[in-house]
Scaffold this motif. Structure first.
Motif, PDB file in Angstrom:
ATOM      1  N   THR A 337       0.758  -1.236  -0.179  1.00  0.00           N
ATOM      2  CA  THR A 337       0.010   0.188   0.063  1.00  0.00           C
ATOM      3  C   THR A 337       0.834   1.319  -0.061  1.00  0.00           C
ATOM      4  O   THR A 337       1.839   1.378   0.955  1.00  0.00           O
ATOM      5  N   PRO A 338       0.746   2.095  -1.045  1.00  0.00           N
ATOM      6  CA  PRO A 338       1.749   3.330  -0.952  1.00  0.00           C
ATOM      7  C   PRO A 338       1.423   4.281   0.073  1.00  0.00           C
ATOM      8  O   PRO A 338       0.210   4.394   0.638  1.00  0.00           O
ATOM      9  N   GLN A 339       2.626   4.811   0.696  1.00  0.00           N
ATOM     10  CA  GLN A 339       2.575   5.540   2.186  1.00  0.00           C
ATOM     11  C   GLN A 339       2.456   7.124   1.672  1.00  0.00           C
ATOM     12  O   GLN A 339       2.201   7.831   2.727  1.00  0.00           O
ATOM     13  N   VAL A 340       3.152   7.506   0.565  1.00  0.00           N
ATOM     14  CA  VAL A 340       3.453   9.021   0.337  1.00  0.00           C
ATOM     15  C   VAL A 340       2.458   9.588  -0.811  1.00  0.00           C
ATOM     16  O   VAL A 340       2.499   9.152  -1.744  1.00  0.00           O
ATOM     17  N   ASP A 341       1.637  10.517  -0.394  1.00  0.00           N
ATOM     18  CA  ASP A 341       0.593  11.009  -1.232  1.00  0.00           C
ATOM     19  C   ASP A 341       1.371  12.197  -2.058  1.00  0.00           C
ATOM     20  O   ASP A 341       2.649  12.414  -1.820  1.00  0.00           O
ATOM     21  N   PHE A 342       0.908  12.720  -3.136  1.00  0.00           N
ATOM     22  CA  PHE A 342       1.409  13.489  -4.271  1.00  0.00           C
ATOM     23  C   PHE A 342       2.231  14.715  -3.435  1.00  0.00           C
ATOM     24  O   PHE A 342       3.393  15.128  -3.659  1.00  0.00           O
ATOM     25  N   ALA A 343       1.280  15.463  -2.871  1.00  0.00           N
ATOM     26  CA  ALA A 343       1.851  16.810  -2.131  1.00  0.00           C
ATOM     27  C   ALA A 343       2.886  16.589  -1.249  1.00  0.00           C
ATOM     28  O   ALA A 343       4.103  17.337  -1.220  1.00  0.00           O
ATOM     29  N   ALA A 344       2.998  15.386  -0.479  1.00  0.00           N
ATOM     30  CA  ALA A 344       3.912  15.268   0.465  1.00  0.00           C
ATOM     31  C   ALA A 344       5.285  14.874  -0.269  1.00  0.00           C
ATOM     32  O   ALA A 344       6.213  15.253   0.169  1.00  0.00           O
ATOM     33  N   GLY A 345       5.052  14.045  -1.253  1.00  0.00           N
ATOM     34  CA  GLY A 345       6.158  13.578  -1.997  1.00  0.00           C
ATOM     35  C   GLY A 345       6.709  14.827  -2.781  1.00  0.00           C
ATOM     36  O   GLY A 345       8.172  14.976  -2.747  1.00  0.00           O
ATOM     37  N   VAL A 346       6.100  15.795  -3.262  1.00  0.00           N
ATOM     38  CA  VAL A 346       6.634  16.736  -3.959  1.00  0.00           C
ATOM     39  C   VAL A 346       7.358  17.843  -2.966  1.00  0.00           C
ATOM     40  O   VAL A 346       8.370  18.390  -3.111  1.00  0.00           O
ATOM     41  N   ALA A 347       6.592  17.972  -1.673  1.00  0.00           N
ATOM     42  CA  ALA A 347       7.629  18.815  -0.700  1.00  0.00           C
ATOM     43  C   ALA A 347       8.973  18.165  -0.402  1.00  0.00           C
ATOM     44  O   ALA A 347       9.833  18.688   0.017  1.00  0.00           O
ATOM     45  N   ALA A 348       8.972  16.905  -0.248  1.00  0.00           N
ATOM     46  CA  ALA A 348      10.148  16.314   0.013  1.00  0.00           C
ATOM     47  C   ALA A 348      11.147  16.165  -1.022  1.00  0.00           C
ATOM     48  O   ALA A 348      12.245  16.363  -0.905  1.00  0.00           O
ATOM     49  N   PHE A 349      10.475  16.290  -2.420  1.00  0.00           N
ATOM     50  CA  PHE A 349      11.487  16.252  -3.603  1.00  0.00           C
ATOM     51  C   PHE A 349      12.017  17.830  -3.393  1.00  0.00           C
ATOM     52  O   PHE A 349      13.154  17.687  -3.665  1.00  0.00           O
ATOM     53  N   ALA A 350      11.334  18.835  -3.203  1.00  0.00           N
ATOM     54  CA  ALA A 350      11.617  20.113  -3.447  1.00  0.00           C
ATOM     55  C   ALA A 350      12.799  20.484  -2.370  1.00  0.00           C
ATOM     56  O   ALA A 350      13.750  21.097  -2.599  1.00  0.00           O
ATOM     57  N   GLU A 351      12.458  19.985  -1.049  1.00  0.00           N
ATOM     58  CA  GLU A 351      13.337  20.065   0.049  1.00  0.00           C
ATOM     59  C   GLU A 351      14.657  19.645  -0.331  1.00  0.00           C
ATOM     60  O   GLU A 351      15.836  20.243   0.136  1.00  0.00           O
ATOM     61  N   TRP A 352      14.689  18.273  -1.133  1.00  0.00           N
ATOM     62  CA  TRP A 352      16.206  17.714  -1.397  1.00  0.00           C
ATOM     63  C   TRP A 352      16.706  18.748  -2.416  1.00  0.00           C
ATOM     64  O   TRP A 352      17.839  19.011  -2.510  1.00  0.00           O
ATOM     65  N   ALA A 353      15.960  19.328  -3.571  1.00  0.00           N
ATOM     66  CA  ALA A 353      16.423  19.726  -4.760  1.00  0.00           C
ATOM     67  C   ALA A 353      16.960  21.284  -4.397  1.00  0.00           C
ATOM     68  O   ALA A 353      17.965  21.615  -5.046  1.00  0.00           O
ATOM     69  N   ARG A 354      16.475  21.322  -3.092  1.00  0.00           N
ATOM     70  CA  ARG A 354      17.157  23.218  -2.842  1.00  0.00           C
ATOM     71  C   ARG A 354      18.491  23.135  -2.516  1.00  0.00           C
ATOM     72  O   ARG A 354      19.412  24.132  -2.791  1.00  0.00           O
ATOM     73  N   ALA A 355      19.295  22.043  -1.958  1.00  0.00           N
ATOM     74  CA  ALA A 355      20.348  21.903  -2.046  1.00  0.00           C
ATOM     75  C   ALA A 355      21.245  21.285  -3.028  1.00  0.00           C
ATOM     76  O   ALA A 355      22.494  21.256  -2.950  1.00  0.00           O
ATOM     77  N   GLU A 356      20.671  21.158  -4.429  1.00  0.00           N
ATOM     78  CA  GLU A 356      21.338  20.519  -5.327  1.00  0.00           C
ATOM     79  C   GLU A 356      21.453  21.667  -6.463  1.00  0.00           C
ATOM     80  O   GLU A 356      20.536  22.637  -6.487  1.00  0.00           O
ATOM     81  N   GLU A 357      22.583  21.337  -7.293  1.00  0.00           N
ATOM     82  CA  GLU A 357      22.720  22.295  -8.440  1.00  0.00           C
ATOM     83  C   GLU A 357      21.768  22.015  -9.385  1.00  0.00           C
ATOM     84  O   GLU A 357      21.199  21.064  -9.769  1.00  0.00           O
ATOM     85  N   ALA A 358      20.759  23.084  -9.844  1.00  0.00           N
ATOM     86  CA  ALA A 358      19.850  22.888 -10.844  1.00  0.00           C
ATOM     87  C   ALA A 358      20.156  22.551 -12.332  1.00  0.00           C
ATOM     88  O   ALA A 358      21.446  22.824 -12.466  1.00  0.00           O
ATOM     89  N   GLY A 359      19.382  21.864 -12.913  1.00  0.00           N
ATOM     90  CA  GLY A 359      19.634  21.662 -14.321  1.00  0.00           C
ATOM     91  C   GLY A 359      19.759  22.990 -15.006  1.00  0.00           C
ATOM     92  O   GLY A 359      19.500  24.024 -14.586  1.00  0.00           O
ATOM     93  N   THR A 360      19.771  23.010 -16.446  1.00  0.00           N
ATOM     94  CA  THR A 360      19.937  23.877 -17.169  1.00  0.00           C
ATOM     95  C   THR A 360      18.735  24.153 -18.064  1.00  0.00           C
ATOM     96  O   THR A 360      18.333  23.091 -18.911  1.00  0.00           O
TER      97      THR A 360
END
Length: 382
Positions: A337-360
């Motif tokens: 059974t999936p545990q992470v809904d879309f909004a929560a997943g996007v929030a976790a993805f964005a939190e990680w991405a903030r510390a990463e070098e962006a694509g171009t």
């Protein structure tokens, strides 16, 4: 699940890295075979970087098309998880030879080893894809089931994006189950269907239980932010961070099932540990459709920016309109059974991405230009 000796192809990639760490944490021994493709990993990623990121797995740098690389990696394992593949619907349409070579020939190399050498492999798991279905499952007004083929170019050019029944009547999309018709509409989908069938067929012939996991649109921390050919959350994040306009294809109402990487890892872990016999296939998703406009708005809200997006009516040949997973079978057989809904997943993805070098943005624009120049991305709708 008890500890196993697991070989993961493509294990230095997005899903593979998360899976490797999870298996190591439960006490399994893991070997990773990966060629560190620059399109996915960047040009400068070293073996040492991979070993550090994987946290204790053995690493073999090699290509799944190379029989010698398989030989170096594969001895002593009782489970093989085959994740390695070229990914990207659009790019597959103009690099058909490369996609077929890696995805099909690379898989055949594994199967040659299984059929022609002694080994102790007792379970196979192959990463399949929702793309093998092509369009998903649809119902007419009387409840009849339909599996529409490719949409007509004249309809797409006129901005009529929803699939129709053969007689031209409207259809309603519904969740796609594993018994739905397999009719991929892209080179990528065809190669993933072939991968799945090859592994399941040889597994059946050799008496090795084999599982095909039909992943939906996987996202989360660790997803490549520099590869412009796959993953709209990464692509849209790059555009939002740069202040560039987002080109929304069709009318923005096309939908997919976006599943967080930790849920995909759990489904894969359950498949590895299952003692069910024979060849089996499972959808891995959330069971919820999310359209592209919701993706844009959720990402923008998470980043706290005003999204500059344009619904252009452009479309890509080979794309489908709707597909999301029916999870009845995987719940019943594996208890998933999936545990992470879309909004929560996007929030976790964005939190990680903030510390990463962006694509171009230039890489993304170049990828669109490659499709337009080949007539695979016609412009404008009504």
């Amino acid at each position: 699940m008890s500890a196993r000796r697991v070989l993961i192809t493509g294990g230095a990639g997005f899903i593979g890295t998360h899976l490797t760490r999870a298996l190591l944490a439960q006490g399994s021994e893991v070997t990773v075979l990966d060629n560190l493709l620059p399109q996915v990993h960047g040009a400068d990623r070293s073996d040492e970087d991979v070993v550090a990121a994987l946290g204790g797995a053995a690493f073999v740098r090699g290509d799944v098309r190379d029989a010698e690389a398989w030989t170096r990696a594969y001895d002593g394992h009782d489970v093989i998880v085959h994740l390695a593949a070229e990914t990207g619907t659009g790019q597959s349409m103009y690099e058909a030879a490369r996609y077929t070579d890696v995805n099909v020939v690379g898989t055949a190399r594994l199967l040659d080893l299984l059929t022609n050498t002694s080994h102790q492999v007792s379970r196979l798991v192959v990463a399949s894809s929702r793309s093998i279905y092509g369009e998903g499952r649809y119902l007419d007004a009387d409840g009849g089931v339909h599996y529409p083929g490719a949409r007509r170019v004249e309809d797409l050019n006129a901005g009529r994006f929803e699939p129709l029944a053969a007689d031209g009547t409207p259809l309603q999309a519904t969740a796609t189950d594993e018994d739905s018709r397999i009719h991929p509409s892209s080179v990528y989908g065809i190669t993933k269907s072939t991968q799945e069938q090859l592994v399941l067929s040889i597994g059946e012939a050799l008496g090795i239980p084999a599982v095909g996991l039909r992943y939906q649109n996987v996202f989360g921390p660790g997803q490549s932010l520099s590869n412009p050919y796959t993953g709209i959350l990464s692509i849209f994040t790059t555009l939002l961070r740069s202040g560039a306009a987002i080109n929304v294809f069709e009318d923005g109402r096309e939908s997919r099932d976006f599943v967080f990487v930790s849920d995909v890892v759990e489904a894969t872990r359950l498949a590895i540990g299952s003692d069910l016999p024979g060849s089996r296939v499972y959808n891995v998703g959330t069971g919820r459709a999310v359209d592209v406009l919701e993706v844009v708005r959720t990402l923008a809200a998470t980043w706290g920016v005003e999204a500059d997006y344009r619904v252009t009516g452009e479309y890509r040949l080979g794309d489908i309109r709707h597909n999301w997973a029916d999870l009845t079978r995987i719940r019943a057989d594996l208890g998933f059974t999936p545990q992470v809904d879309f909004a929560a997943g996007v929030a976790a993805f964005a939190e990680w991405a903030r510390a990463e070098e962006a694509g171009t943005v230039g890489d993304y624009e170049r990828s669109l230009g490659e499709m337009r120049s080949r007539g695979l991305m016609p412009g404008g709708g009504a």
